[in-house]
Scaffold this active site. Structure first.
Site, short mmCIF file in Angstrom:
data_model
loop_
_atom_site.label_atom_id
_atom_site.label_comp_id
_atom_site.label_asym_id
_atom_site.label_seq_id
_atom_site.Cartn_x
_atom_site.Cartn_y
_atom_site.Cartn_z
N LYS A 34 0.42 -1.05 0.52
CA LYS A 34 -0.03 -0.33 -0.23
C LYS A 34 0.71 1.70 0.22
O LYS A 34 2.39 1.09 0.89
CB LYS A 34 -1.24 -0.46 1.41
CG LYS A 34 -2.24 1.37 1.46
CD LYS A 34 -3.35 1.03 2.82
CE LYS A 34 -3.80 2.02 2.85
NZ LYS A 34 -4.61 1.65 4.40
N SER A 55 -9.04 2.05 3.05
CA SER A 55 -8.68 3.01 1.91
C SER A 55 -8.27 2.18 1.53
O SER A 55 -6.96 2.14 0.12
CB SER A 55 -8.01 3.49 3.29
OG SER A 55 -7.10 3.43 4.04
N SER A 58 -9.57 -0.45 7.37
CA SER A 58 -9.22 -0.37 6.00
C SER A 58 -8.63 -1.21 5.42
O SER A 58 -8.39 -1.41 4.72
CB SER A 58 -8.45 0.99 6.12
OG SER A 58 -8.50 2.18 6.02
#
Lengths: 498, 492
Positions: free
Chosen positions: A78, A153, A177
């Protein structure tokens, strides 16, 4: 089976047996990522040269016989995690050109295990969002239906694993997330106990909640990832100094007819109430039936303070974020406005241009709740309620070994459906937030599909440091079901665009 | 607005009508090798940003890790001032934007500081004074903005960012600039005594903010205070407070009111200037830093530090007055610096005799020699044992005070120990009564006119005769003995 359909465990075994090379796997992986980029937009950065160099090194290590457990397995990080020499954007214009000068702890650990970093995945800006619609680099599409959000996210990391672009990836979970996008894309996402994985090199959103964790298609793969990612880090004062664990140890035990005999599953009343989508509720019920068949029993429990978790979260997380994001001031790195008149104007313009609307909203909320005269009413009160929620969890885990329920009240929704209404968006995290406020571990695993073909996630929550147990419970379910093996239509099937 | 000049009407009215109330906030830079939350060096004088690590420049993703040495020093201070070392204290973020504050917040302690309470004891003249402390807390320093070196731009040097500071907050217990300076000096001596701060004021290692207010004599309520920032010398503390007191008194006398504000002292113009008023005060949005767990200090740690702690100046002063018979101000001079006290104590131990003699020599000849040569006491060219060797010859009357000074200078110049120099130069004092009687008789015979004056009652003439006798021995005669013989001879 094509390599891209294989799990981390399968790939690691094939690489160890020298049945295929990391260069082959990595090349195929990069090709697939590039082919899927237009339809999914899962990546912000694809590092072909770096990945191939790492793959060669992994193959050499395998040949020498001193390879790490995951040597040669391609993964993605990420873009909230610092990766030395690669742009680390955090999904923001603020850091669009920022090249990280060092590796985050979990990045470093996964490198040491031999994984090949193929690229950085798209995400909601500064990890603020539940739909991946706030990224400066455009939305990520859900591989199951590209008109739908992948969740957020960590939407890029989840979509990349769901689309079989990479077998595993990293995410960070501040209010859900990791688990929410895992649920919306039909994969596994584990949020470990706070402090098990160091936050060093994770660009902070809400420091007391941010938790790095793995995405993969199976619980076993999550365990393999966590084995590499976990560990004490003296550079993070909130990192826990505990003896190393093998998170596959329960999974590795031989299965009996009733592998979960004696397991008490708590069913929080608050997770089965109004607002839960009927198809989701049905899938959870069916999953629970499977668990009972595996020998588990269920017990109804109550978590009365958990209903306050969303408002508590939306005080604490923005408060911490408002302070954490102050360092992005255009002075030392990151975006600086081209034109400004004096220092205050430089700050104002750089931050106005560098941050998107959702980030600004949370900075404003956070600044407000910490302001003189409001601190006691908001921040302090929220911290007190946070302790009440932890008390609820403590009482619950006296009655049960794990808690189960839906990861999210509904499934993936269309782009724009909730972006005009922040509160509706925030309620998507209603079942996941409590685990961040308490710091306890939880995993989301696929447990069914809606009639429209969208995945449904089951959340399994455990007490502190019960990762090995949760992973085993998830693993036994996956041994008895095949939801995790279902793949979306291949988004990377066409010819590569060069 | 700046107010300049000295008012002629000011001087007399001051003490009669007004009471001055002063509290000091002192930033002592802790003498750790590395910074409070990073491993970067705290050394002074490096090229800009040479000592700025990833943590110090606040790169994304970096985290603070508390320096144990900084906490240890805070514990020392807490114990030294008799304060309460908190078993659990909390680091908080003080949020504000400034280019030399890389994170956009300063990590400090707010609601629960590491030390609460305590007092600093010191001597003004021969009177004992005591100032209560509110608290002392750990925090990080900011960097520096450099405005001069770049035209139209500002440079930022983050070498100082993250340097550990102990902010020591006093109660408003001081009533004059002189008292404030005495307190600051005592505090300065104390932090050096317990080895937590090098006290280098030029480099900013020890700097004070003064909170100053005035009230009419007899008033209970405190007046509105102004805070004068960044006073980095004792002289500036004194001058700034004196100016500020005058400014406030004149303002009130002219019918005005003091506005609560932060002011800066300009030493070149000897005035304070408004920096920002209370209305401009920022909301720092303090909240506990989620990156740092509460600081836990267990009693075992406190006990270890207590065991390490040297005898403190106030205890040493009391002992010097009670056991050594020194005057309070003498004891104060000897305990102003730990090295001086150590020197004195070692001299007394080696001498085994009069502590007062040792004290007078350390305060007198030794200090003068140190000042002349500009070396610290620890590297004095006459060590405490050597000085004791000299003082033994004074005690046994081998040397007069004057001769001893000569010998001391020779020792300082590296000519050897006292006895060697006495022997080499033939400086032994003549105390042999028979020999001195002969010398005195010769002097009397040679100067009948002076003898006549003495007999006529002229006191000065007697001293002239003593001088002649001393000169005849080249200063080696024991002056007391010469006096006694002369008195006997002249029938005094």
């Amino acid at each position: 089976m094509a390599a891209h359909e294989d799990t981390i465990a399968g790939l690691a075994a094939a690489l160890a047996a020298r049945k295929l090379s990391s260069v082959e796997v990595t090349t195929a992986t990069l090709d697939r990522i590039e082919r899927a980029q237009q339809s999914l937009n899962a990546f912000v950065t694809i590092d072909r040269d770096g990945a191939l160099a790492q793959a060669k090194a992994a193959d050499a290590a395998r040949a020498r016989g001193d390879a790490g457990a995951l040597a040669g397995v391609p993964i993605a990080h990420k873009d909230v995690l610092m990766t030395a020499g690669l742009t680390t954007t955090c999904g923001s214009r603020m850091l669009a050109k920022f090249v990280a000068p060092y590796d985050a702890f979990v990045v470093e650990r996964l490198r040491r295990a031999g994984t090949v970093l193929v690229g950085k995945t798209n995400m909601d800006e500064f990890a603020m969002g539940s739909s991946n619609e706030t990224s400066y680099f455009g939305t990520v599409k859900n591989p199951w239906n590209t008109a739908m959000v992948p969740g957020g996210s960590s939407g890029g990391s989840a979509a990349a694993v769901a689309a079989r672009l990479v077998p595993g990836s990293t995410g960070t979970d501040t209010g859900g997330s990791i688990r929410q996008p895992a649920a919306l894309t039909g994969i596994c996402g584990l949020k470990p106990t706070y402090g098990v994985c160091s936050r060093y090199g994770l660009i902070a959103f809400a420091s007391s909640l941010d938790t790095p964790g793995p995405f993969a298609r199976t619980a076993e793969d999550c365990a393999l990832m966590l084995n590499a990612m976990a560990g004490h880090d003296p550079r993070d004062s909130t990192s826990l100094d505990r003896p190393a664990e093998d998170y596959t140890r329960e999974i590795a035990k031989p299965a009996s007819g009733k592998p979960l005999a004696g397991l008490r599953i708590g069913l929080p009343r608050e997770y089965f109430g109004d607002g839960l989508d009927a198809e989701v509720a049905a899938a959870i019920d069916a999953a629970l039936a499977t668990f009972r068949a595996l020998g588990a029993t269920t017990v109804d429990i109550e978590l009365p303070a958990v209903k306050l978790s969303v408002p508590v979260y939306y005080v604490i997380a923005p408060a911490e974020a408002s302070s954490n994001l102050s360092r992005f001031d255009g002075v030392r790195y990151g975006h600086r406005a081209a034109q400004y008149d004096g220092l205050a104007d430089m700050y104002r313009r750089s931050r106005a241009e560098g941050f998107g609307a959702e980030v600004k909203r949370r900075i404003l909320v956070g600044t407000y709740v910490l302001s003189h005269g409001y601190y006691d009413a908001y921040y302090l009160k929220a911290q007190k309620v946070r302790r009440l929620i932890a008390d609820d969890f403590r009482r619950a885990f006296a009655q049960c070994d794990v808690m189960m329920g839906a990861t999210t009240p509904g499934v993936a929704f269309p782009f724009g459906a909730k972006s005009a209404d922040p509160v509706a968006m925030y309620l998507n995290d209603i079942f996941t937030i409590a685990g961040n406020l308490t710091g306890t571990p939880a995993i989301s695993i696929p447990c069914g599909f809606t009639r429209a073909g969208l995945p449904i996630g089951l959340q399994i929550q455990g007490d502190y440091f019960s990762e090995a147990r949760i992973l085993d419970v998830a693993h036994r379910f996956q041994q008895a079901s095949d939801w995790h093996a279902r793949a979306p239509r291949d988004c990377a099937a066409s010819e590569p665009r060069r | 607005m700046a107010v300049r000049g000295r008012s002629p009407r000011f001087e007399g009215i001051m003490t009669a009508k007004w009471e001055v109330v002063i509290g000091l906030e002192t930033h002592a830079q802790l003498s750790t090798a590395s910074k409070i939350f990073s491993g970067a060096s705290t050394a002074f004088g490096a090229p800009p940003n040479a000592h700025a690590s990833a943590v110090d420049i606040a790169l994304p993703g970096v985290l603070p890790v508390l320096n144990r040495g900084a906490v240890e020093r805070a514990i020392r201070f807490g114990l030294a001032v008799g304060g309460h070392v908190q078993p659990r204290s909390v680091f908080a973020r003080k949020n504000y934007f400034y280019p030399d504050l890389p994170k956009g917040y300063q990590i400090s302690q707010y609601e629960i500081p590491v030390v609460q309470g305590g007092r600093v004891e010191f001597v003004v003249g021969d009177a004992q004074k005591s100032v209560r402390l509110t608290r002392a807390h750990l925090e990080e320093d900011a960097g520096k903005s450099l405005h001069e070196d770049f035209s139209g731009m500002t440079g930022v040097d983050l070498n100082r960012a993250g340097t550990p500071l102990l902010e020591i907050v006093s109660e408003p217990d001081m009533r004059s600039a002189e008292e404030a300076v005495a307190y600051a000096k005592a505090l300065h001596a104390l932090v050096r005594w317990i080895d937590i701060c090098d006290g280098n004021m030029q480099e900013g290692s020890f700097r004070c903010d003064a909170n100053v207010s005035v009230r009419r004599a007899g008033d209970e309520a405190l007046g509105t205070r102004c805070e004068i920032k960044n006073l980095n010398s004792f002289r500036f503390i004194e001058k700034a407070i004196q100016f500020e007191v005058r400014r406030q008194v004149e303002l009130i006398d002219d019918g005005g009111t003091v506005v609560q504000e932060t002011r800066l002292y300009d030493p070149d113009r000897d005035e304070t200037r408004s920096m920002r008023s209370k209305e401009d005060a920022q909301d720092y949005r303090y909240f506990p830093d989620p990156d740092l767990p509460p600081l836990a200090i267990d009693s075992a740690w406190v006990a270890r530090v207590q065991a390490w702690l040297p005898e403190l100046p106030q205890a040493m002063r009391a002992r010097m007055v009670e056991r050594h018979g020194l005057l309070p101000h003498e004891a104060a001079i000897l305990t102003a610096e730990r090295d001086v006290a150590t020197y004195y104590e070692r001299t007394v131990a080696a001498l085994g005799g009069s502590a007062r003699l040792a004290a007078h020599w350390v305060i007198g000849e030794l200090s003068a020699a140190l000042n002349r040569s500009g070396v610290p006491v620890a590297s004095a060219k006459v060590g405490p044992e050597a000085l004791a060797g000299l003082l033994k010859r004074v005690e046994d009357k081998t040397l007069s005070g004057k001769l001893a000074s000569t010998v001391f200078d020779a020792m300082w110049n590296g000519e050897g120990d006292a006895d060697t120099i006495i022997a080499a130069r033939g400086l032994k004092q003549i105390s042999d009564t028979g020999a001195l009687e002969k010398i005195v008789d010769d002097v009397l015979a040679a100067h009948p006119a002076i003898v006549a004056e003495v007999k006529a009652g002229k006191e000065k003439a007697f001293n002239a005769l003593v001088g002649k006798a001393m000169a005849a021995t080249k200063g080696k005669a024991n002056p007391g003995e010469v006096n006694a013989i002369l008195k006997r001879r002249l029938g005094g």
